[in-house]
Motif scaffolding. Structure first.
Motif, PDB file in Angstrom:
ATOM      1  N   SER A  85      47.963  19.072 -32.518  1.00  0.00           N
ATOM      2  CA  SER A  85      47.419  17.831 -31.969  1.00  0.00           C
ATOM      3  C   SER A  85      46.858  16.967 -33.077  1.00  0.00           C
ATOM      4  O   SER A  85      46.427  17.466 -34.108  1.00  0.00           O
ATOM      5  N   PRO A  86      46.856  15.654 -32.893  1.00  0.00           N
ATOM      6  CA  PRO A  86      46.356  14.760 -33.938  1.00  0.00           C
ATOM      7  C   PRO A  86      44.907  15.061 -34.272  1.00  0.00           C
ATOM      8  O   PRO A  86      44.095  15.373 -33.403  1.00  0.00           O
ATOM      9  N   ARG A  87      44.523  14.934 -35.523  1.00  0.00           N
ATOM     10  CA  ARG A  87      43.148  15.141 -35.945  1.00  0.00           C
ATOM     11  C   ARG A  87      42.302  13.967 -35.471  1.00  0.00           C
ATOM     12  O   ARG A  87      42.718  12.815 -35.542  1.00  0.00           O
ATOM     13  N   PRO A  88      41.104  14.227 -35.008  1.00  0.00           N
ATOM     14  CA  PRO A  88      40.255  13.112 -34.575  1.00  0.00           C
ATOM     15  C   PRO A  88      39.854  12.252 -35.758  1.00  0.00           C
ATOM     16  O   PRO A  88      39.646  12.750 -36.858  1.00  0.00           O
ATOM     17  N   HIS A  89      39.728  10.976 -35.488  1.00  0.00           N
ATOM     18  CA  HIS A  89      39.286  10.071 -36.548  1.00  0.00           C
ATOM     19  C   HIS A  89      37.825  10.351 -36.847  1.00  0.00           C
ATOM     20  O   HIS A  89      37.022  10.573 -35.938  1.00  0.00           O
ATOM     21  N   PRO A  90      37.415  10.376 -38.128  1.00  0.00           N
ATOM     22  CA  PRO A  90      36.043  10.703 -38.455  1.00  0.00           C
ATOM     23  C   PRO A  90      35.070   9.653 -37.947  1.00  0.00           C
ATOM     24  O   PRO A  90      35.332   8.468 -37.987  1.00  0.00           O
ATOM     25  N   ASN A  91      33.924  10.122 -37.460  1.00  0.00           N
ATOM     26  CA  ASN A  91      32.879   9.204 -37.031  1.00  0.00           C
ATOM     27  C   ASN A  91      31.841   9.008 -38.119  1.00  0.00           C
ATOM     28  O   ASN A  91      30.961   8.165 -38.006  1.00  0.00           O
ATOM     29  N   ARG A  92      31.873   9.823 -39.155  1.00  0.00           N
ATOM     30  CA  ARG A  92      30.924   9.704 -40.257  1.00  0.00           C
ATOM     31  C   ARG A  92      31.684   9.464 -41.549  1.00  0.00           C
ATOM     32  O   ARG A  92      32.770   9.992 -41.741  1.00  0.00           O
ATOM     33  N   LEU A  93      31.070   8.686 -42.442  1.00  0.00           N
ATOM     34  CA  LEU A  93      31.708   8.371 -43.723  1.00  0.00           C
ATOM     35  C   LEU A  93      32.031   9.631 -44.499  1.00  0.00           C
ATOM     36  O   LEU A  93      33.082   9.742 -45.132  1.00  0.00           O
ATOM     37  N   ILE A  94      31.127  10.629 -44.427  1.00  0.00           N
ATOM     38  CA  ILE A  94      31.293  11.840 -45.231  1.00  0.00           C
ATOM     39  C   ILE A  94      32.427  12.720 -44.712  1.00  0.00           C
ATOM     40  O   ILE A  94      32.909  13.607 -45.413  1.00  0.00           O
ATOM     41  N   LEU A 134      39.072  17.126 -53.354  1.00  0.00           N
ATOM     42  CA  LEU A 134      38.410  16.155 -52.492  1.00  0.00           C
ATOM     43  C   LEU A 134      39.409  15.439 -51.588  1.00  0.00           C
ATOM     44  O   LEU A 134      39.149  15.218 -50.399  1.00  0.00           O
ATOM     45  N   PHE A 135      40.551  15.060 -52.151  1.00  0.00           N
ATOM     46  CA  PHE A 135      41.572  14.353 -51.375  1.00  0.00           C
ATOM     47  C   PHE A 135      42.072  15.234 -50.228  1.00  0.00           C
ATOM     48  O   PHE A 135      42.250  14.763 -49.102  1.00  0.00           O
ATOM     49  N   GLY A 136      42.292  16.510 -50.520  1.00  0.00           N
ATOM     50  CA  GLY A 136      42.738  17.427 -49.469  1.00  0.00           C
ATOM     51  C   GLY A 136      41.703  17.551 -48.361  1.00  0.00           C
ATOM     52  O   GLY A 136      42.043  17.577 -47.178  1.00  0.00           O
ATOM     53  N   HIS A 137      40.423  17.630 -48.736  1.00  0.00           N
ATOM     54  CA  HIS A 137      39.364  17.691 -47.728  1.00  0.00           C
ATOM     55  C   HIS A 137      39.346  16.419 -46.887  1.00  0.00           C
ATOM     56  O   HIS A 137      39.194  16.470 -45.661  1.00  0.00           O
ATOM     57  N   GLY A 138      39.527  15.266 -47.548  1.00  0.00           N
ATOM     58  CA  GLY A 138      39.549  14.012 -46.815  1.00  0.00           C
ATOM     59  C   GLY A 138      40.717  13.923 -45.848  1.00  0.00           C
ATOM     60  O   GLY A 138      40.583  13.375 -44.750  1.00  0.00           O
ATOM     61  N   LEU A 139      41.864  14.487 -46.240  1.00  0.00           N
ATOM     62  CA  LEU A 139      43.038  14.451 -45.372  1.00  0.00           C
ATOM     63  C   LEU A 139      42.841  15.275 -44.100  1.00  0.00           C
ATOM     64  O   LEU A 139      43.546  15.063 -43.115  1.00  0.00           O
ATOM     65  N   ARG A 140      41.900  16.230 -44.118  1.00  0.00           N
ATOM     66  CA  ARG A 140      41.637  17.010 -42.911  1.00  0.00           C
ATOM     67  C   ARG A 140      41.041  16.133 -41.816  1.00  0.00           C
ATOM     68  O   ARG A 140      41.209  16.425 -40.626  1.00  0.00           O
ATOM     69  N   HIS A 141      40.363  15.075 -42.200  1.00  0.00           N
ATOM     70  CA  HIS A 141      39.665  14.232 -41.230  1.00  0.00           C
ATOM     71  C   HIS A 141      40.188  12.802 -41.176  1.00  0.00           C
ATOM     72  O   HIS A 141      39.713  12.015 -40.353  1.00  0.00           O
ATOM     73  N   THR A 142      41.130  12.451 -42.054  1.00  0.00           N
ATOM     74  CA  THR A 142      41.580  11.068 -42.176  1.00  0.00           C
ATOM     75  C   THR A 142      43.101  11.008 -42.182  1.00  0.00           C
ATOM     76  O   THR A 142      43.732  11.755 -42.928  1.00  0.00           O
ATOM     77  N   PRO A 143      43.732  10.129 -41.398  1.00  0.00           N
ATOM     78  CA  PRO A 143      45.183   9.978 -41.457  1.00  0.00           C
ATOM     79  C   PRO A 143      45.651   9.611 -42.857  1.00  0.00           C
ATOM     80  O   PRO A 143      44.957   8.890 -43.587  1.00  0.00           O
ATOM     81  N   ALA A 144      46.831  10.094 -43.238  1.00  0.00           N
ATOM     82  CA  ALA A 144      47.335   9.865 -44.592  1.00  0.00           C
ATOM     83  C   ALA A 144      47.479   8.386 -44.899  1.00  0.00           C
ATOM     84  O   ALA A 144      47.254   7.950 -46.037  1.00  0.00           O
ATOM     85  N   SER A 145      47.868   7.580 -43.902  1.00  0.00           N
ATOM     86  CA  SER A 145      48.040   6.144 -44.145  1.00  0.00           C
ATOM     87  C   SER A 145      46.708   5.476 -44.480  1.00  0.00           C
ATOM     88  O   SER A 145      46.650   4.556 -45.292  1.00  0.00           O
ATOM     89  N   VAL A 146      45.627   5.933 -43.863  1.00  0.00           N
ATOM     90  CA  VAL A 146      44.293   5.415 -44.181  1.00  0.00           C
ATOM     91  C   VAL A 146      43.879   5.893 -45.573  1.00  0.00           C
ATOM     92  O   VAL A 146      43.325   5.131 -46.371  1.00  0.00           O
TER      93      VAL A 146
END
Length: 333
Positions: A29-38, A267-279
């Motif tokens: 299922s799609p990952r939820p968009h992050p609600n926090r900057l971190i 860091l990029f890999g961690h960010g990809l867990r919570h952020t779509p690749a296009s973003v």
């Protein structure tokens, strides 16, 4: 993107590394968009900041060092570090399906192809134009690929932010040409720069898909970059290694391998867990702003006023995309 160019315009996180769940239990299922900057934007922006140091650092390499050799050395070292420091790296291969292993191989080819396409582009066209094309095309390619593969549909917010960020990046980097300095254009160089942007977008999308299926982000990035590091070794040997025996050469290679490659892609890999690749690829355009500021502060370069205006536009686009969303709409931004 961490392309390690020889000028300040230089171009192209782990979650807990627990064993990956079996294919049968992995969520698609799609990952939820992050609600926090971190949760996503901050690690990606930090990675972009580290990538922005590559141009300044590589400019300090011994005179005559081929740019491709610098990029290959940093990829080989950083990829090896990513692979060796990742727990469960072998589990990733054994727990993956055949299709996922093929995605890993394709991701590794894309990681290696990014610098191998970019450096010839720089040699043929110079630094500024390939930097804009590679960085600017990456989020566009990623968004289109995500849409074509059914992973996410572009939103108005993503489109507006990406347009602003790409425009700002172009004005920032091409500022000297816009104020009268001639720019050298080469069709092959432009095509290679676009191929570099496509490679960056491809491995970002593949990494995001594998992480979204439940694989640890550190294992995914470690596996892709470890394989890519092996692919970079022949390039390093072919372009020469004598520069690595000098203090300056070793220091440059160590910095580029540890910070803009090893740490940044954690860091990029961690960010990809919570952020779509296009973003993520749009946010990484902040790299060009960091590179430009370092070029002024450290290398002593001068930017015309139009470039500073471009930096402001780029910052506004990135800020728009990084700001937390109020709703749970799916899509790349």
């Amino acid at each position: 993107m961490a392309q390690h160019t020889p000028a300040s315009s230089g171009v192209s996180p782990s979650s807990a590394a627990s064993p990956a769940p079996s294919p049968a239990t992995r969520s698609t299922s799609p990952r939820p968009h992050p609600n926090r900057l971190i949760d996503g934007p901050l690690p990606i922006l930090t990675a972009a900041t580290l990538w922005g140091t590559t141009g300044t650092a590589s400019s300090m390499a011994p005179s005559g060092t081929p740019a491709a050799a610098i990029g290959a050395a940093s990829l080989a070292l950083g990829g090896l570090l990513l692979f060796l420091t990742t727990r469960g790296r072998w589990t990733l291969f054994t727990a993956s399906t055949g299709a996922e292993r093929r995605l890993l191989a394709l991701g590794a080819l894309a990681v290696a192809g990014c610098p191998l396409a970019f450096y010839p582009a720089v040699a043929r066209t110079g630094v500024a134009v390939p930097t804009v094309i590679a960085l600017g095309s990456a989020p566009v390619f990623t968004g289109l690929l995500a849409w074509a593969t059914g992973q996410a549909r572009p939103t108005v917010r993503w489109a507006v932010a990406t347009l602003a960020a790409v425009t700002g990046c172009a004005v920032l980097v091409l500022g000297p040409q816009l104020t009268g300095e001639p720019a050298h254009m080469d069709a092959t160089g432009i095509a290679l720069a676009a191929l570099s942007g496509l490679s960056y977008g491809t491995y970002s999308l593949i990494g995001g898909r594998l992480i979204g299926r439940g694989h640890p982000s550190s294992a995914v990035m470690g596996a892709m970059f470890g394989l890519a590091g092996l692919l970079a070794l022949p390039v390093l040997l072919a372009t020469g290694t004598a520069w690595l025996a000098t203090v300056r050469g070793a220091a440059v290679a160590l910095h580029l391998g540890v910070f803009p490659t090893f740490l940044a892609y954690r860091l990029f890999g961690h960010g990809l867990r919570h952020t779509p690749a296009s973003v993520a690829t749009t946010l990484s355009l902040a790299e060009s702003a960091v590179a430009a500021v370092l070029g002024v502060a450290v290398v002593g370069e001068r930017l015309p006023m139009v470039s500073w205006c471009g930096l402001v536009i780029l910052a506004l686009g990135v800020a728009l995309l990084a700001a937390p969303r109020r709703t749970g709409r799916r899509g790349p931004g």
